[in-house]
Motif scaffolding. Structure first.
Motif, mmCIF file in Angstrom:
data_model
loop_
_atom_site.group_PDB
_atom_site.id
_atom_site.type_symbol
_atom_site.label_atom_id
_atom_site.label_comp_id
_atom_site.label_asym_id
_atom_site.label_seq_id
_atom_site.Cartn_x
_atom_site.Cartn_y
_atom_site.Cartn_z
ATOM 1 N N THR A 66 0.815 -1.216 0.000
ATOM 2 C CA THR A 66 0.000 0.000 0.000
ATOM 3 C C THR A 66 0.847 1.263 0.000
ATOM 4 O O THR A 66 0.306 2.360 -0.117
ATOM 5 N N GLY A 67 2.169 1.132 0.139
ATOM 6 C CA GLY A 67 2.988 2.333 0.130
ATOM 7 C C GLY A 67 4.443 2.035 0.401
ATOM 8 O O GLY A 67 4.833 0.916 0.727
ATOM 9 N N GLU A 68 5.257 3.078 0.288
ATOM 10 C CA GLU A 68 6.697 2.972 0.499
ATOM 11 C C GLU A 68 7.124 3.948 1.583
ATOM 12 O O GLU A 68 6.590 5.058 1.688
ATOM 13 N N ARG A 69 8.068 3.540 2.388
ATOM 14 C CA ARG A 69 8.625 4.410 3.408
ATOM 15 C C ARG A 69 9.282 5.622 2.759
ATOM 16 O O ARG A 69 9.838 5.542 1.658
ATOM 17 N N ASN A 70 9.201 6.769 3.426
ATOM 18 C CA ASN A 70 9.844 7.978 2.909
ATOM 19 C C ASN A 70 11.320 7.686 2.641
ATOM 20 O O ASN A 70 12.060 7.305 3.545
ATOM 21 N N PRO A 71 11.766 7.829 1.386
ATOM 22 C CA PRO A 71 13.148 7.458 1.049
ATOM 23 C C PRO A 71 14.201 8.283 1.767
ATOM 24 O O PRO A 71 15.372 7.903 1.777
ATOM 25 N N ARG A 72 13.817 9.395 2.385
ATOM 26 C CA ARG A 72 14.790 10.167 3.167
ATOM 27 C C ARG A 72 15.188 9.429 4.440
ATOM 28 O O ARG A 72 16.199 9.749 5.067
ATOM 29 N N HIS A 73 14.395 8.418 4.809
ATOM 30 C CA HIS A 73 14.658 7.704 6.056
ATOM 31 C C HIS A 73 14.943 6.217 5.859
ATOM 32 O O HIS A 73 15.450 5.568 6.771
ATOM 33 N N PHE A 75 15.741 3.028 2.624
ATOM 34 C CA PHE A 75 16.031 2.744 1.219
ATOM 35 C C PHE A 75 15.192 1.566 0.736
ATOM 36 O O PHE A 75 15.360 0.439 1.191
ATOM 37 N N GLN A 76 14.244 1.815 -0.156
ATOM 38 C CA GLN A 76 13.405 0.799 -0.797
ATOM 39 C C GLN A 76 12.604 -0.036 0.204
ATOM 40 O O GLN A 76 12.305 -1.204 -0.040
ATOM 41 N N ASP A 77 12.239 0.556 1.338
ATOM 42 C CA ASP A 77 11.417 -0.145 2.339
ATOM 43 C C ASP A 77 9.937 -0.001 1.989
ATOM 44 O O ASP A 77 9.416 1.121 1.912
ATOM 45 N N ARG A 108 4.811 4.147 13.347
ATOM 46 C CA ARG A 108 3.992 3.048 12.844
ATOM 47 C C ARG A 108 4.845 1.801 12.637
ATOM 48 O O ARG A 108 6.080 1.834 12.705
ATOM 49 N N TRP A 109 4.167 0.682 12.340
ATOM 50 C CA TRP A 109 4.841 -0.561 12.008
ATOM 51 C C TRP A 109 5.160 -0.601 10.511
ATOM 52 O O TRP A 109 4.392 -0.099 9.686
ATOM 53 N N PHE A 110 6.303 -1.194 10.206
ATOM 54 C CA PHE A 110 6.730 -1.369 8.820
ATOM 55 C C PHE A 110 7.082 -2.827 8.565
ATOM 56 O O PHE A 110 7.620 -3.511 9.442
ATOM 57 N N ALA A 111 6.816 -3.267 7.343
ATOM 58 C CA ALA A 111 7.292 -4.583 6.920
ATOM 59 C C ALA A 111 8.742 -4.511 6.456
ATOM 60 O O ALA A 111 9.488 -5.476 6.578
ATOM 61 N N ARG A 112 9.137 -3.393 5.884
ATOM 62 C CA ARG A 112 10.460 -3.183 5.287
ATOM 63 C C ARG A 112 10.752 -4.226 4.204
ATOM 64 O O ARG A 112 11.899 -4.557 3.918
ATOM 65 N N GLN A 113 9.687 -4.713 3.576
ATOM 66 C CA GLN A 113 9.826 -5.682 2.486
ATOM 67 C C GLN A 113 10.473 -4.999 1.285
ATOM 68 O O GLN A 113 10.247 -3.822 1.009
ATOM 69 N N HIS A 114 11.283 -5.769 0.575
ATOM 70 C CA HIS A 114 11.875 -5.259 -0.665
ATOM 71 C C HIS A 114 12.188 -6.416 -1.604
ATOM 72 O O HIS A 114 12.534 -7.513 -1.179
ATOM 73 N N HIS A 115 12.024 -6.190 -2.867
ATOM 74 C CA HIS A 115 12.494 -7.030 -3.964
ATOM 75 C C HIS A 115 11.813 -8.392 -4.153
ATOM 76 O O HIS A 115 11.645 -8.813 -5.296
ATOM 77 N N ASP A 116 11.447 -9.125 -3.074
ATOM 78 C CA ASP A 116 10.883 -10.444 -3.345
ATOM 79 C C ASP A 116 10.203 -11.042 -2.118
ATOM 80 O O ASP A 116 10.407 -10.580 -0.983
#
Length: 496
Positions: A66-73, A75-77, A108-116
């Motif tokens: 549903t979204g991406e973490r602010n890239p200033r904080h 990377f690709q989270d 908030r909670w993040f998955a920090r999923q990336h790529h696969d």
């Protein structure tokens, strides 16, 4: 290498008799998860659903974020990993990895999923007979980020590519951390020295193409970009425990490594890279650089058990400084791509698609098949291969004989600064996985003759008004000078 500023988009080639027909899913820049048929008709859009990558499930459901973490904080989270139905309703979500409060952002909670990621039931996330991903139960393997330190090889903070397994309720039931296995990765003394000084540190807010920033940020030292399960395979059937069906295979773009992890022990039991000059087999294979989507072809598909990988080329690797890499970062470089199907035991190339197979003059036009980042390859049930040449938004299907029988160019561009029609990864799925849609009728799209194709308003060829060079020469000889009759049109070669 120069390319035209204007070119067709959408489907440009479609031979129904030679393709494996189905729907193709990819992330359309600025739109969401887009499903197209073989004619390029957009049959379903999950608007706003991000994809790193998007994957289809039987029943017309799809994975995304549903979204991406602010890239200033970060990377690709990705904020989360979600499964949505055909109408976009969320039926499953994971975001319970790390509780973060970024400056100026809500906690908030993040998955920090990336790529696969991979859902149980399917080892690779694309169609293979009898190996469909589960839609209402089962565990999910997810590639996530974790900020760590390992002063054994660098004093700088690292961005690690942790692998986790979560159950249907979102509980983490297994995890694997690459930084804990540094000694198993095979870096030589030169690479170790470079990694200690600068493990590919990225400044906050930089893209995957951003420059080095050793004074701030985290070291994206591996940049793992694919993760899959081996699944049933002939190597394990023959007694090779390294290829246990539960074991995991991943590849690291920045380190030029492809590796298999034993699921039970956590040890790396098979590996290609980071160097490709340590044996005759490796030298014959050639350097794999900046690769993406390394996986074992699933059982039931042609080439099953072999390793399929998009070998990007471009720039990657650590080692002794050289003129192209004065700081020892990105030491291996190549300006064209390859798709390789490799016997993982002998390292012999069983099939490949390179600029040579594409019909280009090598090395003069080798860069005409070249995606230095993103991209993928999928083996189809009829033996064809679906290739995502991602940096220029091209998805195409080739036969085992390397004939292009389907091609699509994405018409969707990212916003600046990365102003590209980039496609990270595309997948082809059976029509019956989306029962909500009527099966489309195949309508061929013949290949254009680029020598005669003109956009509206442009002049067509006028061969009937061209004087052949020999006729010009004959006229000149008759009249005693290099000229043509006053009422004759100039040949195309004239004019200076």
């Amino acid at each position: 290498m120069g390319y035209p500023s204007v070119f067709p988009t959408g489907v440009t080639v479609y031979n129904p008799e030679k393709t494996w027909r189905g729907y193709t899913l990819f992330q359309a820049a600025g739109l969401g998860a887009l499903l197209i048929d073989m004619s390029g008709r957009e049959v379903q859009l999950w608007r706003g659903l991000q994809g790193f990558p998007n994957k289809l499930l039987p029943g017309g459901q799809v994975f995304g974020s549903t979204g991406e973490r602010n890239p200033r904080h970060g990377f690709q989270d990705q904020v989360d990993l979600v499964q949505v139905d055909f109408d976009g309703n969320i039926v499953w979500r994971f975001d319970y990895l790390e509780h973060i409060r970024d400056p100026g952002e809500p906690e908030r909670w993040f998955a920090r999923q990336h790529h696969d990621y991979q859902r149980a039931g399917s080892p690779v996330g694309y169609y293979a007979p009898g190996q469909e991903p589960l839609t209402d139960r089962g565990n999910t393997l997810i590639l996530v980020h974790e900020n760590v330190r390992n002063e054994k090889f660098s004093d700088l903070p690292l961005l690690d590519d942790k692998i986790i397994e979560v159950d249907w309720q979102g509980h983490i039931v297994w995890q694997w951390r690459p930084f804990e296995h540094f000694e198993e990765l095979g870096f030589d003394a030169d690479a170790r020295a470079v990694l200690r000084e600068n493990p590919n540190v990225r400044a906050p807010g930089t893209s995957a193409l951003g420059g080095d920033a050793p004074s701030e940020g985290h070291g994206d030292w591996l940049h793992i970009n694919s993760l899959s399960v081996l699944g049933p395979n002939r190597w394990y059937d023959r007694g090779d425990e390294r290829f246990h069906p539960d074991n995991l295979i991943w590849d690291a773009r920045e380190a030029n490594i492809i590796a298999i992890v034993d699921k039970r022990s956590g040890k790396i039991v098979w590996k290609l890279g980071p160097r490709y000059d340590q044996s005759e087999r490796e030298r014959a294979l050639g350097w794999i650089i900046g690769q993406h989507h390394a996986h074992i072809i699933p059982r039931g598909l042609p080439g099953e058990g072999n390793l399929l990988v998009f070998d990007n080329g471009g720039w990657a690797g650590y080692g002794a400084p050289n003129p192209g890499a004065p700081h020892g970062l990105k030491t291996a470089q190549r300006d064209h791509s390859r798709v390789l199907e490799i016997d993982p035991i002998t390292l012999e190339i069983r099939w490949q698609y390179t600029p040579k197979e594409a019909g280009f003059a090598v090395p003069l036009d080798a860069a005409r098949f070249y995606s230095p980042f993103v991209s993928s390859a999928q083996r189809l049930p009829n033996g064809n291969t679906l290739i995502t040449e991602g940096s220029d938004g091209r998805i195409f299907e080739v036969t085992p004989e390397h004939e292009t029988v389907w091609e699509y160019i994405s018409p969707y561009w990212r916003k600046p600064p990365l102003h590209l029609n980039l496609v990270y990864r595309a997948y082809r799925y059976p029509y019956d996985w989306v029962p909500q849609l009527e099966r489309p009728r195949p309508i061929p799209v013949p290949r254009l003759d680029v020598k005669t194709f003109r956009v509206p308003g442009a002049a067509a060829l006028g061969r009937d008004r061209v004087i052949a060079l020999r006729d010009v020469a004959t006229t000149a000889l008759v009249e005693g000078a290099l000229c043509v009759p006053a009422d004759a049109p100039l040949p195309l070669s004239a004019g200076g």
